[in-house]
Design a protein around this motif. Structure first.
Motif, short mmCIF file in Angstrom:
data_model
loop_
_atom_site.label_atom_id
_atom_site.label_comp_id
_atom_site.label_asym_id
_atom_site.label_seq_id
_atom_site.Cartn_x
_atom_site.Cartn_y
_atom_site.Cartn_z
N SER A 165 -79.15 -19.50 55.60
CA SER A 165 -80.22 -19.32 54.62
C SER A 165 -79.77 -18.26 53.62
O SER A 165 -78.74 -17.62 53.82
CB SER A 165 -81.53 -18.89 55.30
N SER A 166 -80.58 -18.07 52.58
CA SER A 166 -80.22 -17.04 51.60
C SER A 166 -80.23 -15.67 52.23
O SER A 166 -79.53 -14.76 51.79
CB SER A 166 -81.21 -17.09 50.42
N ARG A 169 -76.55 -15.57 55.43
CA ARG A 169 -75.40 -16.34 54.95
C ARG A 169 -74.18 -16.09 55.84
O ARG A 169 -73.11 -15.71 55.38
CB ARG A 169 -75.11 -15.99 53.50
N THR A 172 -70.73 -17.74 55.08
CA THR A 172 -69.74 -17.14 54.18
C THR A 172 -68.78 -16.23 54.95
O THR A 172 -67.56 -16.28 54.76
CB THR A 172 -70.45 -16.34 53.07
N GLN A 206 -67.95 -15.09 41.11
CA GLN A 206 -69.41 -14.92 41.13
C GLN A 206 -69.90 -14.50 39.75
O GLN A 206 -69.29 -13.66 39.10
CB GLN A 206 -69.81 -13.87 42.17
N GLU A 210 -76.09 -16.71 38.12
CA GLU A 210 -76.36 -17.58 39.27
C GLU A 210 -77.61 -17.16 40.04
O GLU A 210 -78.34 -18.01 40.55
CB GLU A 210 -75.17 -17.60 40.22
N SER A 211 -77.84 -15.87 40.16
CA SER A 211 -78.99 -15.39 40.94
C SER A 211 -79.25 -13.93 40.65
O SER A 211 -78.38 -13.22 40.12
CB SER A 211 -78.75 -15.57 42.45
N ASN A 213 -79.55 -11.64 42.87
CA ASN A 213 -78.69 -10.84 43.75
C ASN A 213 -77.29 -10.69 43.18
O ASN A 213 -76.70 -9.60 43.22
CB ASN A 213 -78.62 -11.48 45.14
N ARG A 214 -76.76 -11.76 42.61
CA ARG A 214 -75.41 -11.67 42.04
C ARG A 214 -75.41 -10.87 40.74
O ARG A 214 -74.39 -10.30 40.38
CB ARG A 214 -74.84 -13.07 41.83
N CYS A 274 -75.48 -27.45 50.83
CA CYS A 274 -75.59 -25.99 50.83
C CYS A 274 -77.07 -25.62 50.75
O CYS A 274 -77.81 -26.18 49.92
CB CYS A 274 -74.83 -25.40 49.65
N LEU A 276 -78.34 -23.22 49.46
CA LEU A 276 -78.65 -22.63 48.16
C LEU A 276 -78.62 -23.66 47.05
O LEU A 276 -78.95 -23.35 45.90
CB LEU A 276 -77.65 -21.51 47.85
N LYS A 308 -83.25 -26.90 55.68
CA LYS A 308 -83.69 -25.96 54.65
C LYS A 308 -85.19 -25.78 54.77
O LYS A 308 -85.92 -26.75 54.97
CB LYS A 308 -83.32 -26.49 53.26
#
Length: 366
Positions: A165-166, A169, A172, A206, A210-211, A213-214, A274, A276, A308
């Motif tokens: 999940s977000s 993760r 990763t 990145q 994109e988000s 958080n990023r 994914c 996300l 999801k």
């Protein structure tokens, strides 16, 4: 007859207190000690200075549009500095979880860009989908053990979601970050004769767009977790401030091949499914790779939770089937369809010419 006083009554001894059973202490997480030689902040954030100062420039490539645009951007700067020999492209192979041909595409992008060293890393043991099952088994065992300690029925416990999940993760770290660190170890060993920590510039595609958080990530920072006394790893996000249009313009300029999934309509490319990814990407994946979608649906049953939150793989498969019934099997769009949406049809045609020329030149040279 004398009346007995309080002090004349016999003393009654109270039973000894029995301490309640203490809950077993949770094992203390081992505190990670960062080597004293690892800096806390990069000495520079200027791209050309970063490339000059490093021993290795490691470009992480998923085969997607962002890592592809980053690759051509970094290669162009390294070539201008006469330091292309430092560049290494690494692809973390996700096995059946990623689009077919992704590893081969990432390698072709590296070769056509002029990079001679292409590395593939992969997590040992179970693949990504099988790890969901293993994670579920661990979470269930932990929940049942804690229920027994509380005197509750272990069969009635609620097991936390095992899917990625977000907020979790773990995919990763398990499938990408960890295996790539093994490459860092090998690269550092190759330059051990330097007698100092080997400097590695880790390039990651990145982007802030994109988000949220990023967007908070720094374009340049020290990766203290990946660093130790033998290697110092600096993370560089070369395209952190780029827009989608910037990415596609770089792809058009470079002439490097991009993933066909974008022409099919995907917005992003990594795992086929994914957490996300947007719903249309997931449905697209189910149409193109129905066997993998069925495997994810089976895993939902095994772990007792949807792939999801709010969207099960069963529902994704149902939507894919509706599209197939309404429109029939989709014909593959012409190469350059996704690109033309950002740079126009004429520029997309020029891009296809650049790609054909790059492939011809590479074949003649090799």
């Amino acid at each position: 007859m004398q009346t007995a006083t309080l002090f004349d009554l016999p003393t009654i001894q109270a039973p000894p207190l029995v301490p309640a059973a203490a809950a077993p202490a949770k094992p203390k997480r081992r505190k990670r000690i960062v080597h004293a030689s690892v800096p806390t902040a990069p000495w520079t954030t200027v791209p050309d200075e970063l490339i000059r100062d490093t021993d290795w420039v490691v470009v992480s490539s998923s085969g997607g549009k962002d890592s592809q645009a980053m690759l051509s951007h970094v290669v162009r700067r390294a070539r201008a500095l006469g330091m292309l020999h430092k560049v290494v492209v690494v692809h973390a192979d996700l096995g059946r979880a990623e689009w077919g041909g992704t590893r081969e595409l990432a390698e072709e992008q590296a070769r056509l860009s002029g990079v001679r060293r292409f590395e593939v890393v992969r997590a040992a043991g179970a693949d990504l989908l099988e790890r969901v099952k293993l994670r579920y088994q661990k979470l269930r065992a932990k929940a049942q053990r804690e229920a027994v300690e509380r005197g509750e029925d272990p069969a009635a416990v609620k097991v936390p979601p095992a899917w990625m999940s977000s907020a979790a993760r773990w995919c990763t770290s398990d499938a990408k970050r960890g295996p790539i660190w093994t490459l860092y170890t090998r690269l550092a060993a190759e330059l051990a004769h330097l007698g100092r920590p080997v400097r590695i510039l880790a390039c990651i595609g990145q982007r802030a767009a994109e988000s949220s958080n990023r967007a908070k990530l720094a374009p340049v920072e020290i990766d203290r977790a990946a660093s130790n006394g033998r290697r110092h790893v600096t993370t560089w996000r070369p395209i952190h401030g780029w827009s989608d249009a910037d990415v596609w313009r770089e792809i058009a300029r470079s002439g490097l091949p991009y993933a066909a999934a974008y022409d099919w309509g995907n917005r992003r490319l990594s795992c086929v499914f994914c957490v996300l990814g947007c719903t249309s990407d997931l449905v697209n994946g189910a149409r193109r790779m129905p066997e993998l979608a069925a495997a994810y649906a089976d895993m939902e049953v095994t772990v007792g939770a949807d792939f999801k939150k709010g969207l099960s793989m069963r529902e994704i498969i149902r939507r894919a089937a509706e599209l197939e019934a309404e429109h029939g099997p989709a014909a593959r769009p012409p190469a350059g369809t996704a690109l033309s949406g950002y740079v126009g049809k004429s520029e997309a045609a020029l891009y296809r010419g650049r790609l054909a020329l790059l492939r011809k030149q590479y074949t003649l040279a090799n």
